[in-house]
Design an enzyme around this catalytic site. Structure first.
Site, mmCIF file in Angstrom:
data_model
loop_
_atom_site.group_PDB
_atom_site.id
_atom_site.type_symbol
_atom_site.label_atom_id
_atom_site.label_comp_id
_atom_site.label_asym_id
_atom_site.label_seq_id
_atom_site.Cartn_x
_atom_site.Cartn_y
_atom_site.Cartn_z
ATOM 1 N N ASP A 72 40.411 18.421 22.761
ATOM 2 C CA ASP A 72 41.142 17.325 23.377
ATOM 3 C C ASP A 72 42.584 17.414 22.865
ATOM 4 O OD1 ASP A 72 42.369 14.937 24.121
ATOM 5 O OD2 ASP A 72 40.500 13.802 24.012
ATOM 6 N N ARG A 111 51.372 2.782 13.689
ATOM 7 C CA ARG A 111 51.543 4.162 14.140
ATOM 8 C C ARG A 111 52.904 4.291 14.799
ATOM 9 N NH1 ARG A 111 47.562 6.823 18.526
ATOM 10 N NH2 ARG A 111 48.884 5.463 19.783
HETATM 11 C C1 LIG Z 1 45.035 8.966 25.017
HETATM 12 C C2 LIG Z 1 43.756 9.693 24.821
HETATM 13 C C3 LIG Z 1 42.807 9.764 25.837
HETATM 14 C C4 LIG Z 1 43.097 9.052 27.139
HETATM 15 O O1 LIG Z 1 42.073 8.976 28.027
HETATM 16 P P1 LIG Z 1 42.355 8.411 29.513
HETATM 17 O O2 LIG Z 1 41.025 8.411 30.128
HETATM 18 O O3 LIG Z 1 43.317 9.345 30.175
HETATM 19 O O4 LIG Z 1 42.949 7.047 29.366
HETATM 20 C C5 LIG Z 1 41.653 10.472 25.598
HETATM 21 N N1 LIG Z 1 41.429 11.097 24.411
HETATM 22 C C6 LIG Z 1 42.339 11.050 23.405
HETATM 23 C C7 LIG Z 1 42.073 11.748 22.126
HETATM 24 C C8 LIG Z 1 43.519 10.333 23.582
HETATM 25 O O5 LIG Z 1 44.423 10.280 22.600
#
Ligand SMILES: *Cc1c(COP(=O)(O)O)cnc(C)c1O
Length: 397
Positions: free
Chosen positions: A200, A372
């Site tokens: 991710d 943060r």
């Molecule tokens: C911001 C973030 C998301 C966002 O998910 P959405 O479904 O696009 O809102 C997912 N995983 C991580 C680690 C994030 O920081």
């Protein structure tokens, strides 16, 4: 210690900050990693989409412009930010939905394996999906812990990944601590057990240089409204290494991911290549701000962006050490292991952040006691960091 004025004067990327909408009451934006700022030019780009592309071309717009856009933008993200050759990245859905698709696809590619591996303090959406998919498919979740100011390491991965692991999902840059994992080494550990590595990259894309192809990463996913400034609800992106694309089964098969979307055939046949990850109609309107920001990143280059990011976070840490001595840094001091934000713990965080938001100083509160500070290199100035940290110090006191 250099002053903010010296640092801004020496900053080769200084002029980029003037390309963003100024904001009417903004004193210091320290949350570019939660929602990146809009570019002023996006007002014209949105108008162009509405009047020219949509208004003039109407349904012809799909053939002429839009059908290829999810892959074209994916290729641009791949080239500018991911170290990914063309044909492996596609834009669409939310990060949440893309993670769902990739994990479902990866467990189908590793039949007989019984575990998914993830950190216990990973971003909520990632944990929720992993738990749900494990539950639905009779797999177990192996929860992994990492230091409060750290994240996944090759050593920690080696303790938990095994021949039972179907896939591991880790953050390239951790959302709270900003720990930038040794991504090639962790990938190697996960793959040495025959498991699939899914990164991710929500907090990594656009802030640190990624080399997904060279590191041999299997799959990756990321968010576009953080350092890619795609705006609220901007579509996410997903990367699947070319070697796996024929094996990936999309668990949400839709017409625009089908081989011949307009043949209206019986039975689903996936498209060849990365387009098979598409389900329904891609969000073309939501891609406009993202395309504008990609132009800036392409112009500045991710190497220069990373250099400024390191200087911004280092400067912020120096200021915090000096002005808020009772705050505890919950991010790596080693710049080489740090993304573009920092978190500090302080008992007065919740109240302080609430006050600051009213004053146009905008950091982020992270439960239970974290502040943060996200420093988006193309939109943040050193003077802004100094104003922000001085206000934070006063509000915490
Ligand atoms: C911001 C973030 C998301 C966002 O998910 P959405 O479904 O696009 O809102 C997912 N995983 C991580 C680690 C994030 O920081």
């Amino acid at each position: 210690m250099s002053t903010a004025a010296d640092l801004d004067a020496a900053d080769p990327l200084a002029s980029y900050a003037r390309e963003f909408c100024p904001g009417d009451d903004l004193v210091a934006y320290l949350d570019g990693n939660s929602l990146g700022r809009p570019l002023a030019r996006t007002v014209d780009s949105m108008r162009h989409l509405v009047e020219r592309e949509w208004g003039d071309r109407l349904i012809r717009g799909w053939d002429e412009l839009w059908l290829a856009r999810a892959e074209e933008l994916g290729d641009r993200i791949g080239a500018a930010c991911l170290g990914a050759a063309a044909g492996q990245t596609v834009v669409g859905d939310s990060t949440t939905v893309m993670i769902y698709k990739l994990i479902r696809a990866s467990i189908a590619m590793r039949p007989g394996r019984s575990e998914l591996v993830i950190l216990g303090d990973e971003f909520p959406t990632d944990r929720f999906i992993v738990e749900k998919i494990a539950d639905d498919n009779g797999l177990a979740v192996r929860w992994v812990s990492a230091p409060h100011d750290g994240g996944i390491t090759p050593e920690i991965a080696a303790e938990h990944v095994s021949e039972r692991t179907a896939a591991a999902l880790f953050s390239g840059v951790a959302y709270r601590s900003a720990w930038w994992a040794d991504m090639p080494a962790v990938t190697g550990v996960v793959q040495s057990h025959g498991a699939l590595m899914i990164w991710d990259c929500s907090h990594a894309v656009g802030s640190v240089p990624l080399e997904l192809d060279a590191w041999g990463v299997d799959m990756a996913v990321g968010c576009s409204y953080k350092y890619l400034n795609g705006g609220p609800g901007a579509p996410a992106w997903a990367y699947v290494a070319a070697r796996y694309q024929e094996q990936v089964v999309n668990p949400i098969p839709g017409w625009l991911g089908a081989r011949e979307p307009f043949a209206m055939t019986q039975g689903y046949e996936p498209a060849m290549g990365i387009r098979r990850l598409v389900s329904g109609t891609p969000p073309i309107v939501g891609m406009v701000p993202l395309a504008d920001m990609l132009s800036l990143i392409e112009r500045a280059g991710i190497a220069a962006i990373r250099e400024k990011s390191v200087e911004l976070t280092s400067f912020a840490i120096e200021l915090i050490d000096e002005l808020i001595p009772d705050a505890r840094l919950a991010s790596p001091r080693d710049a080489a292991r740090r993304g573009s934000h920092i978190t500090v713990d302080h008992p007065n965080s919740a109240r302080a952040v609430q006050t600051l938001w009213g004053d146009g100083v905008i950091p982020d509160f992270r439960h239970p006691s974290g502040v943060r500070i996200g420093l988006s290199p193309l939109s943040t100035t050193f003077a802004e960091v100094e104003r922000g940290v001085r206000s934070l110090a006063a509000a915490l006191a």
